[in-house]
Scaffold this active site. Structure first.
Site, PDB file in Angstrom:
ATOM      1  N   LYS A  51       0.850  -1.206   0.087  1.00 55.86           N
ATOM      2  CA  LYS A  51      -0.039  -0.161  -0.163  1.00 55.86           C
ATOM      3  C   LYS A  51       0.989   1.274   0.187  1.00 55.86           C
ATOM      4  O   LYS A  51       0.562   2.453  -0.880  1.00 55.86           O
ATOM      5  CB  LYS A  51      -0.996   0.043   1.371  1.00 55.86           C
ATOM      6  CG  LYS A  51      -1.864  -1.114   1.283  1.00 55.86           C
ATOM      7  CD  LYS A  51      -2.625  -1.410   2.417  1.00 55.86           C
ATOM      8  CE  LYS A  51      -3.592  -2.398   2.404  1.00 55.86           C
ATOM      9  NZ  LYS A  51      -4.238  -2.706   3.627  1.00 55.86           N
TER      10      LYS A  51
ATOM     11  N   GLN B 195      -4.129  -1.542   9.774  1.00 54.43           N
ATOM     12  CA  GLN B 195      -3.870  -2.766   9.219  1.00 54.43           C
ATOM     13  C   GLN B 195      -4.630  -4.010  10.230  1.00 54.43           C
ATOM     14  O   GLN B 195      -4.194  -4.052  11.188  1.00 54.43           O
ATOM     15  CB  GLN B 195      -2.530  -3.111   8.816  1.00 54.43           C
ATOM     16  CG  GLN B 195      -2.347  -4.677   8.188  1.00 54.43           C
ATOM     17  CD  GLN B 195      -3.095  -4.598   6.824  1.00 54.43           C
ATOM     18  OE1 GLN B 195      -3.004  -3.440   6.086  1.00 54.43           O
ATOM     19  NE2 GLN B 195      -3.584  -5.647   6.339  1.00 54.43           N
TER      20      GLN B 195
ATOM     21  N   ASP C 148     -10.653   2.979   4.762  1.00 51.92           N
ATOM     22  CA  ASP C 148     -10.887   1.641   4.599  1.00 51.92           C
ATOM     23  C   ASP C 148     -12.383   1.481   4.391  1.00 51.92           C
ATOM     24  O   ASP C 148     -12.760   0.197   3.948  1.00 51.92           O
ATOM     25  CB  ASP C 148     -10.147   0.925   5.720  1.00 51.92           C
ATOM     26  CG  ASP C 148      -8.959   0.230   5.376  1.00 51.92           C
ATOM     27  OD1 ASP C 148      -8.894  -0.123   4.165  1.00 51.92           O
ATOM     28  OD2 ASP C 148      -8.495  -0.299   6.382  1.00 51.92           O
TER      29      ASP C 148
END
Ligand code: NAD
Length: 304
Positions: free
Chosen positions: A52, A96, A119
């Protein structure tokens, strides 16, 4: 059978994002800035976060990686999140997953400011998504919609069977494909580990989304001829021929199903790559303040 090529489409989108970043720079505006929090040293999580961060650099974004020890307390982690919530230089950030067992994942996700939640996991974003109000859509479902769109796959009136009901893939993609609009207007069946006669369900599907995390689970005898098959699964399978000692395997038995499907995504080279670019798209939207400052005046008639 046509391959739904995540590598090609994700590269196209990266080029589009890079061009937008150039435009922002030329106008003297700041470039989008994504931050990522990584707790602990899990190999797969490290690999996902690095890809990412690398992708951010490739399209000209700023990125910050905050690495925290695996024994960090929940309160310390929440403090880091609050700092990011209040840091104006950061447009969006992610934590994460999975987190170590002593940390309550839901509490952490709730602490992220919805306007920085690129997200799309915060209940506010999930609620807005459900009601078709502009918001950050979780990256994997967003990537699935994008690939369907770019290959102009008809979805209206189609029967879609989703296998797996996770909060990050199965549940949101079911909602999204049932929503009004394109891609959407599907009749959706959401299957899970308690579904009886799964094969009966998948055989009726025009579109199958496999997101259950079981290597090569979906076989050709479970698929209607010409169906669109989207493989979300990523499982590490031991493979002595590989330097790493493993290979990545999807939830679909590709060699078997590709003989019968109309369209199919490969693993790797499919939805995984689409997921990373979707996160970049969400970060660009955050930098442009597309959802949380401009949508107060959105037109209900138009958007519903
Ligand atoms: P999960 O692992 O949290 O849950 C699995 C789901 O599958 C559950 O809802 C369960 O009910 C269902 N399930 C399990 N066995 C089943 C069976 N035999 N029949 C029907 N349903 C069954 O789900 P997840 O987090 O969405 O992950 C699923 C897979 O997708 C994993 O391989 C994961 O690594 C992968 N994934 C990939 C991406 C990507 O970017 N491509 C993103 C997220 C997850």
């Amino acid at each position: 059978m046509q391959l739904l090529d995540g590598k090609k489409i994700s590269q196209e989108i990266r080029n589009e994002i890079a061009a937008e970043v150039k435009k922002l720079k030329n106008k003297g505006k700041k470039v989008p800035h994504l931050a990522a929090i990584l707790v602990g040293d899990d190999g797969a999580s490290q690999a996902y976060v690095s890809s990412k961060v690398k992708s951010c650099q490739e399209v000209g974004f700023r990125s910050s990686l905050i690495k925290l020890k695996k024994d960090i307390t929940q309160n310390e982690l929440l403090t880091h999140i609050n700092l990011l919530n209040n840091d104006d230089s950061i447009d969006g950030f992610i934590v994460q997953l999975p987190l170590p067992k002593h940390i309550n994942e839901q509490k952490v996700l709730l602490c992220i400011a919805p306007e920085k939640d690129v997200d799309g996991f915060h209940p506010v974003n999930i609620g807005r998504m459900t009601l078709n109000i502009p918001c950050y859509i979780p990256a994997t479902p967003k990537g699935i919609l994008e690939i369907l769109k770019r290959y102009k796959i008809e979805t209206e009136g189609k029967h879609c069977v989703v296998i797996g009901r996770s909060n990050i893939v199965g549940l949101p993609i079911s909602i999204l494909l049932a929503r009004k609009g394109y891609p959407g207007n599907c009749t959706v069946t959401l299957c899970h580990s308690k579904t009886e006669n799964l094969k009966e369900e998948t055989l009726r599907a025009d579109i199958i989304i496999a997101a259950l995390g079981k290597s090569e689970f979906l076989k050709a005898n479970m698929v209607k001829k010409g169906a669109v098959v989207i493989d979300v699964g990523i499982t590490r399978v031991e493979d002595e021929t590989k330097k790493s000692g493993y290979r990545l395997s999807g939830d679909v038995d590709f060699d078997d199903v590709s003989k019968k499907a109309g369209y199919i995504t490969p693993v790797p080279g499919g939805i995984g790559l689409m997921t990373v670019v979707s996160l970049l798209q969400n970060t660009l939207s955050a930098a442009k303040e597309e959802f949380y400052k401009k949508t107060l005046s959105f037109n209900v008639e138009e958007d519903f």
